[in-house]
Design an enzyme around this catalytic site. Sequence first.
Site, PDB file in Angstrom:
ATOM      1  N   ALA A  48      25.074  31.993  48.409  1.00  0.00           N
ATOM      2  CA  ALA A  48      24.747  33.413  48.554  1.00  0.00           C
ATOM      3  C   ALA A  48      23.436  33.665  47.827  1.00  0.00           C
ATOM      4  O   ALA A  48      23.114  32.975  46.855  1.00  0.00           O
ATOM      5  CB  ALA A  48      25.853  34.260  47.952  1.00  0.00           C
ATOM      6  N   GLY A  55      28.286  29.543  48.387  1.00  0.00           N
ATOM      7  CA  GLY A  55      28.691  30.202  49.632  1.00  0.00           C
ATOM      8  C   GLY A  55      28.315  29.405  50.868  1.00  0.00           C
ATOM      9  O   GLY A  55      28.942  29.560  51.922  1.00  0.00           O
ATOM     10  N   GLU A  66      31.101  27.053  51.260  1.00  0.00           N
ATOM     11  CA  GLU A  66      32.280  27.835  51.684  1.00  0.00           C
ATOM     12  C   GLU A  66      32.166  28.245  53.149  1.00  0.00           C
ATOM     13  O   GLU A  66      33.155  28.249  53.882  1.00  0.00           O
ATOM     14  CB  GLU A  66      32.435  29.057  50.775  1.00  0.00           C
ATOM     15  CG  GLU A  66      32.852  28.674  49.355  1.00  0.00           C
ATOM     16  CD  GLU A  66      32.743  29.822  48.364  1.00  0.00           C
ATOM     17  OE1 GLU A  66      31.669  30.479  48.328  1.00  0.00           O
ATOM     18  OE2 GLU A  66      33.701  30.076  47.633  1.00  0.00           O
ATOM     19  N   GLU A 107      28.772  27.468  41.197  1.00  0.00           N
ATOM     20  CA  GLU A 107      28.865  28.828  40.641  1.00  0.00           C
ATOM     21  C   GLU A 107      29.082  28.833  39.139  1.00  0.00           C
ATOM     22  O   GLU A 107      28.639  29.734  38.438  1.00  0.00           O
ATOM     23  CB  GLU A 107      30.008  29.604  41.329  1.00  0.00           C
ATOM     24  CG  GLU A 107      29.724  30.011  42.768  1.00  0.00           C
ATOM     25  CD  GLU A 107      30.084  28.946  43.793  1.00  0.00           C
ATOM     26  OE1 GLU A 107      30.291  27.776  43.405  1.00  0.00           O
ATOM     27  OE2 GLU A 107      30.170  29.286  44.990  1.00  0.00           O
TER      28      GLU A 107
HETATM   29  N1  DAK Z   1      19.654  32.513  46.079  1.00  0.00           N
HETATM   30  C1  DAK Z   1      18.384  32.974  46.078  1.00  0.00           C
HETATM   31  N2  DAK Z   1      17.309  32.189  46.163  1.00  0.00           N
HETATM   32  C2  DAK Z   1      17.507  30.852  46.225  1.00  0.00           C
HETATM   33  C3  DAK Z   1      18.806  30.295  46.229  1.00  0.00           C
HETATM   34  C4  DAK Z   1      19.919  31.192  46.145  1.00  0.00           C
HETATM   35  N3  DAK Z   1      21.187  30.779  46.185  1.00  0.00           N
HETATM   36  N4  DAK Z   1      18.678  28.955  46.299  1.00  0.00           N
HETATM   37  C5  DAK Z   1      17.365  28.702  46.358  1.00  0.00           C
HETATM   38  N5  DAK Z   1      16.656  29.839  46.316  1.00  0.00           N
HETATM   39  C6  DAK Z   1      15.214  29.988  46.349  1.00  0.00           C
HETATM   40  C7  DAK Z   1      14.590  29.587  45.009  1.00  0.00           C
HETATM   41  O1  DAK Z   1      14.672  30.642  44.097  1.00  0.00           O
HETATM   42  C8  DAK Z   1      13.179  29.274  45.442  1.00  0.00           C
HETATM   43  O2  DAK Z   1      12.490  30.487  45.619  1.00  0.00           O
HETATM   44  P1  DAK Z   1      10.924  30.633  45.157  1.00  0.00           P
HETATM   45  O3  DAK Z   1      10.904  30.289  43.714  1.00  0.00           O
HETATM   46  O4  DAK Z   1      10.194  29.638  46.013  1.00  0.00           O
HETATM   47  O5  DAK Z   1      10.599  32.069  45.476  1.00  0.00           O
HETATM   48  C9  DAK Z   1      13.351  28.654  46.815  1.00  0.00           C
HETATM   49  O6  DAK Z   1      14.632  29.077  47.273  1.00  0.00           O
HETATM   50  C10 DAK Z   1      13.365  27.132  46.776  1.00  0.00           C
HETATM   51  O7  DAK Z   1      14.264  26.732  45.793  1.00  0.00           O
HETATM   52  P2  DAK Z   1      13.907  25.670  44.631  1.00  0.00           P
HETATM   53  O8  DAK Z   1      12.468  25.754  44.249  1.00  0.00           O
HETATM   54  O9  DAK Z   1      14.910  25.837  43.561  1.00  0.00           O
HETATM   55  O10 DAK Z   1      14.135  24.281  45.419  1.00  0.00           O
HETATM   56  P3  DAK Z   1      14.620  22.888  44.829  1.00  0.00           P
HETATM   57  O11 DAK Z   1      14.504  21.920  45.971  1.00  0.00           O
HETATM   58  O12 DAK Z   1      13.932  22.564  43.537  1.00  0.00           O
HETATM   59  O13 DAK Z   1      16.172  23.085  44.453  1.00  0.00           O
HETATM   60  C11 DAK Z   1      18.446  23.864  44.922  1.00  0.00           C
HETATM   61  C12 DAK Z   1      17.074  23.365  45.487  1.00  0.00           C
HETATM   62  C13 DAK Z   1      19.309  24.246  46.089  1.00  0.00           C
HETATM   63  C14 DAK Z   1      19.101  22.711  44.155  1.00  0.00           C
HETATM   64  C15 DAK Z   1      18.169  25.049  43.944  1.00  0.00           C
HETATM   65  O14 DAK Z   1      17.381  26.013  44.623  1.00  0.00           O
HETATM   66  C16 DAK Z   1      19.453  25.720  43.518  1.00  0.00           C
HETATM   67  O15 DAK Z   1      20.127  25.229  42.598  1.00  0.00           O
HETATM   68  N6  DAK Z   1      19.748  26.886  44.101  1.00  0.00           N
HETATM   69  C17 DAK Z   1      20.872  27.714  43.690  1.00  0.00           C
HETATM   70  C18 DAK Z   1      22.153  27.143  44.207  1.00  0.00           C
HETATM   71  C19 DAK Z   1      23.347  27.988  43.786  1.00  0.00           C
HETATM   72  O16 DAK Z   1      23.573  28.243  42.585  1.00  0.00           O
HETATM   73  N7  DAK Z   1      24.143  28.444  44.759  1.00  0.00           N
HETATM   74  C20 DAK Z   1      25.327  29.225  44.494  1.00  0.00           C
HETATM   75  C21 DAK Z   1      24.974  30.698  44.496  1.00  0.00           C
HETATM   76  S1  DAK Z   1      26.423  31.714  44.162  1.00  0.00           S
HETATM   77  C22 DAK Z   1      31.622  35.953  48.109  1.00  0.00           C
HETATM   78  C23 DAK Z   1      30.840  35.338  49.045  1.00  0.00           C
HETATM   79  C24 DAK Z   1      29.946  34.337  48.642  1.00  0.00           C
HETATM   80  C25 DAK Z   1      29.826  33.972  47.337  1.00  0.00           C
HETATM   81  C26 DAK Z   1      30.633  34.588  46.395  1.00  0.00           C
HETATM   82  C27 DAK Z   1      31.526  35.598  46.777  1.00  0.00           C
HETATM   83  N8  DAK Z   1      32.537  36.971  48.476  1.00  0.00           N
HETATM   84  C28 DAK Z   1      32.871  37.142  49.908  1.00  0.00           C
HETATM   85  C29 DAK Z   1      33.199  37.850  47.526  1.00  0.00           C
HETATM   86  C30 DAK Z   1      28.881  32.934  47.000  1.00  0.00           C
HETATM   87  C31 DAK Z   1      28.302  32.780  45.803  1.00  0.00           C
HETATM   88  C32 DAK Z   1      27.224  31.782  45.675  1.00  0.00           C
HETATM   89  O17 DAK Z   1      26.902  31.059  46.586  1.00  0.00           O
END
Ligand code: DAK
Length: 262
Positions: free
Chosen positions: A69, A113, A116, A136
């Site tokens: 997400a 997400g 998921e 997360e």
């Molecule tokens: N959200 C926003 N931006 C993101 C992102 C994310 N999840 N993942 C990547 N980006 C953005 C980065 O901020 C970066 O943006 P700029 O700096 O270029 O503006 C760009 O994408 C490229 O990312 P990186 O520079 O970080 O690229 P790398 O290759 O170095 O790393 C990575 C890739 C995927 C390992 C890293 O970006 C990363 O760790 N991203 C976050 C992954 C994460 O934590 N995902 C979980 C998010 S929480 C629900 C429904 C859904 C959910 C919960 C509840 N309900 C129905 C109630 C879901 C929650 C989640 O998913």
Amino acid sequence: MSYDTIEVSTQGPEGQQVGLIRLNRPKQLNALNDQLMDELGAALLAFDADDGVGCIIVTGSDKAFAAGADINMFLPFDFAQAFGQGLISRNWETILKVRKPVIAAVSGFALGGGCELAMMCDFIIAADNAKFGQPEVKLGIIPGAGGTQRLPRSVGKSKAMDLALTGRMMDAQEAERCGLVSRVVPLDKLQDEALGAALQIAQYGRLAVLAIKESVNLAFEGPLRDGLQYERRLFHALFSTEDKTEGMDAFLNKRAPAFKNR
Ligand code: DAK
């Protein structure tokens, strides 16, 4: 209908088409926001309602299926707002209403997400560069779109705990070994592999396909006794269809079946 955050197309012969949905927010690694989930839901429901479509594929880019997400979306919320407004519950699970099979074709990151969402599809075909994870915990939250429930059912308790508690990523080979994905193929073969599977499904009688999806989902979501009973009822019910007679007659007479979906 036109979309900004997804690309939609169809492939295959008339009446047995495959609906293809490509998540398309490349700068954010396909991070899932409200607009994307609204558009994905609308495209899924449109394909589900289209009699010419027999199977749907959801895919992303080579680099990311979806990196979760969009974290920007969560930042302003406190508990009272998240709980009171039912934070993103409204449009997140539209995919579960789809009766036709949905295949996730995953390359690159499928995190949070994104993982998921892939698990809400009916099966996952992965490219050899795919990486799955529930990171997360690193953000101080837990998987919130079914990850704590679907992941253990899919890969077992130990692996699910390992992934969700450490937040580490699992590669495609590990995902195949533990049963999260059904097949792993080289990245440049992913789209063909998913399309081949989807076209195969789309050529079968629609009623049997819908019944299989419904029945397997009950095995996944309900108690075994209910699932077995439900399977038997559906199995018997399909004996009243023309497709059953056609399929069996075609096999016995060594010819291709002409299913009419009735
Ligand atoms: N959200 C926003 N931006 C993101 C992102 C994310 N999840 N993942 C990547 N980006 C953005 C980065 O901020 C970066 O943006 P700029 O700096 O270029 O503006 C760009 O994408 C490229 O990312 P990186 O520079 O970080 O690229 P790398 O290759 O170095 O790393 C990575 C890739 C995927 C390992 C890293 O970006 C990363 O760790 N991203 C976050 C992954 C994460 O934590 N995902 C979980 C998010 S929480 C629900 C429904 C859904 C959910 C919960 C509840 N309900 C129905 C109630 C879901 C929650 C989640 O998913």
